[in-house]
Design an enzyme around this catalytic site. Structure first.
Site, PDB file in Angstrom:
ATOM      1  CD  GLU A  74      -2.991  -1.102   2.173  1.00 44.54           C
ATOM      2  OE1 GLU A  74      -2.773  -0.561   3.264  1.00 44.54           O
ATOM      3  OE2 GLU A  74      -4.099  -1.559   1.857  1.00 44.54           O
ATOM      4  CD  GLU A 123      -3.900  -6.016   2.451  1.00 46.84           C
ATOM      5  OE1 GLU A 123      -4.711  -5.241   2.997  1.00 46.84           O
ATOM      6  OE2 GLU A 123      -2.662  -5.850   2.506  1.00 46.84           O
TER       7      GLU A 123
HETATM    8  C1  BGP Z   1      -4.404  -2.737   4.949  1.00 45.38           C
HETATM    9  C2  BGP Z   1      -3.110  -3.407   5.333  1.00 45.38           C
HETATM   10  C3  BGP Z   1      -3.219  -4.652   6.073  1.00 45.38           C
HETATM   11  C4  BGP Z   1      -4.531  -4.869   6.831  1.00 45.38           C
HETATM   12  C5  BGP Z   1      -5.733  -4.208   6.207  1.00 45.38           C
HETATM   13  C6  BGP Z   1      -6.947  -4.179   7.120  1.00 45.38           C
HETATM   14  O1  BGP Z   1      -4.154  -1.395   5.074  1.00 45.38           O
HETATM   15  O2  BGP Z   1      -2.321  -3.687   4.181  1.00 45.38           O
HETATM   16  O3  BGP Z   1      -2.080  -4.672   6.922  1.00 45.38           O
HETATM   17  O4  BGP Z   1      -4.381  -4.584   8.151  1.00 45.38           O
HETATM   18  O5  BGP Z   1      -5.487  -2.937   5.770  1.00 45.38           O
HETATM   19  O6  BGP Z   1      -6.877  -3.046   7.937  1.00 45.38           O
HETATM   20  P1  BGP Z   1      -7.120  -3.192   9.488  1.00 45.38           P
HETATM   21  O7  BGP Z   1      -6.167  -4.240   9.973  1.00 45.38           O
HETATM   22  O8  BGP Z   1      -6.847  -1.831  10.039  1.00 45.38           O
HETATM   23  O9  BGP Z   1      -8.571  -3.627   9.663  1.00 45.38           O
END
Ligand code: BGP
Length: 469
Positions: free
Chosen positions: A177, A368
């Site tokens: 990201e 993701e």
């Molecule tokens: C993205 C990241 C992940 C993951 C996801 C979900 O930004 O790449 O690391 O965490 O978000 O976000 P969160 O864990 O804050 O729910």
């Protein structure tokens, strides 16, 4: 002319995704150094302690102890039929300070063991080189990515891991990201501002160094592992105009471009024309070196990995702000919302896949996508997460429809196939997993793993290659 595709391709990659810092724990074991994500007591949306405070609780320090439980956890992933598993190499296990003279053999050995375990269970490793895990020492000694020296330091790390794992890892991603440099530069690139700095100047200069590092890592990867694919990775949950008012529509396009520009540079190989106006508005004077332009042009991503969770809407004049997974604007009255304010929009994933493929025409990988929810065990300790099954079904249907639309999709790694620490808030309470982990926000619990109802659903999806959603 590509023929009509109505199903997931035979070689589709089905699996799940985690990040070292959100799962491994063992934050100081076997020679590992402190990474940025070890410094956030309440997740990357909140402040960091640089360095961590002795005796204070930090979620990543133990996480779910994947470092010691990975064999059991990967056995569960194998039961679901995964043929790919995404995680990151924690940079500070390999170079504890980032600029160490020699790599840490115990760290290298851990990932040898981890990748061997994945391969023995039929899973291809999909490895992120930097998932918010910049070594703290590089922040303190160099100012992190604002310093052009980070390029060579990062490339040395890349060369060591490419050479070590060239026969085990064929799918790579550079910076997780990277467009979160705009929203959370501390986590995304170790950038912490000093008083009175032109923050946009610092961010875009750091991004330029990361873009050069990305290109040189692609070059190195192709030289060392000719049959590997190395991609860039963006957070691309989408944003709609809140109304059809032209001002809402136009400013939403400008907001979306603040993310798409990262793909324009790393996929098209040059800064897009609209950057000049952005830099003029934000008083940015990029410092480049001879050869930079040629590097960006020559070494571009083989594919785009991206995260998609939700959509939001933007109204003219609203600030451009965001969350771990994307821009955060005005709620969309047509969509349901999670307790963390994320709005569920499966059609938005189909829309985004089409948007990205139209723009860049390279293979796309959904690395993701997932639902963070409060899971409450019943009297027998079981979790009936029909809401997660519904989220997964509707988003996979969207992927299938995008494939019918002509989009080339390589794979799908569900975010958090096992409960892990939330990046944004540091919580365990925001559970994504098909496997429950008995651990709460404060680090209490047995760490026991337990299948949820969604475990069998995803197993069936993979067994039928998405034919029966
Ligand atoms: C993205 C990241 C992940 C993951 C996801 C979900 O930004 O790449 O690391 O965490 O978000 O976000 P969160 O864990 O804050 O729910």
């Amino acid at each position: 002319m590509r023929s009509l595709q109505t199903a997931f391709p035979e070689n589709f990659l089905w699996g799940g995704a985690i990040a070292a810092n959100q799962a491994e724990g063992a934050y100081d074991a076997d020679g590992k150094g402190i990474s940025i994500t070890d410094c956030f007591p309440h997740g990357i949306k909140h402040d960091a302690d640089l360095p961590p405070v002795e005796g204070k609780f930090y979620p990543s320090h133990e996480a779910i102890d994947f470092y010691h439980n990975y064999k059991e956890d990967l056995a569960l992933m194998q039961q679901m039929g995964f043929n790919v598993f995404r995680t990151s190499i924690n940079w500070t296990r390999i170079f504890p300070n980032g600029d160490d003279a020699e790599p840490n053999e115990k760290g290298l050995q851990f990932y040898d063991n981890l990748f061997d375990e994945m391969l023995s269970r039929g899973m291809q490793p999909l490895v992120t080189l930097s998932h918010y895990e910049t070594p703290l020492h590089l922040v303190e000694a160099y100012g992190s990515w604002r310093n052009r020296k980070l390029i060579d330091i990062f490339l040395r790390y890349c060369e060591v891991v490419f050479r070590r794992y060239k026969n085990k890892v064929k799918y790579w991603l550079t910076f997780n990201e990277i467009n979160n440099m705009r929203r959370m530069p501390g986590a995304a690139g170790g950038i912490f501002f000093k008083e009175g700095e032109n923050q946009q100047q610092v961010v875009y200069q750091a991004c330029h160094h990361m873009f050069i590092a990305n290109s040189l890592a692609i070059k190195l990867c192709h030289e060392i592992i000719p049959d590997a694919k190395i991609g860039c990775m963006l957070s691309l949950s989408n944003t709609y105009p809140h109304t059809c008012k032209p001002e809402d529509v136009f400013e939403t396009m400008e907001l979306r471009r603040r993310s798409l520009l990262f793909g324009d540079v790393m996929i098209r190989g040059e800064y897009p024309a609209y950057m000049a106006h952005i830099w003029e508005e934000e008083n940015v004077r990029l410092e480049t070196e001879p050869g930079d332009e040629e590097l960006l042009k020559k070494y571009t991503a083989d594919y785009l990995g991206f995260s998609y969770y939700r959509t939001s809407t933007h109204e003219y004049g609203q600030p451009f702000c965001g969350d771990t997974d994307g821009d955060q604007g005005t709620p969309n009255p047509y969509l349901e919302t999670t307790p963390w304010g994320w709005q569920i929009d499966p059609l938005g994933l189909r829309y985004t896949l089409n948007e990205l493929y139209d723009r860049w025409q390279i293979p796309l990988f959904v690395v993701e996508n997932g639902l963070g929810q409060v899971d409450v065990p019943d009297e027998n300790g079981q979790i009936h997460d029909s809401y997660r099954i519904d989220y997964l079904r509707r988003h996979l249907l969207a992927v299938k429809e995008a494939i019918r639309d002509g989009v080339e999709v390589m794979g799908y790694t569900y975010w958090g196939p096992i409960d892990i620490v939330s990046a944004g808030t540091g919580e365990m309470k925001k559970r994504y997993g098909f496997v429950y982990v008995d651990r709460d926000n404060d680090g209490n619990g047995t760490m026991e793993r337990r299948k949820k109802d969604s475990f069998d659903y995803y197993s069936h999806v993979i067994a039928t290659n998405g034919a029966d959603l």
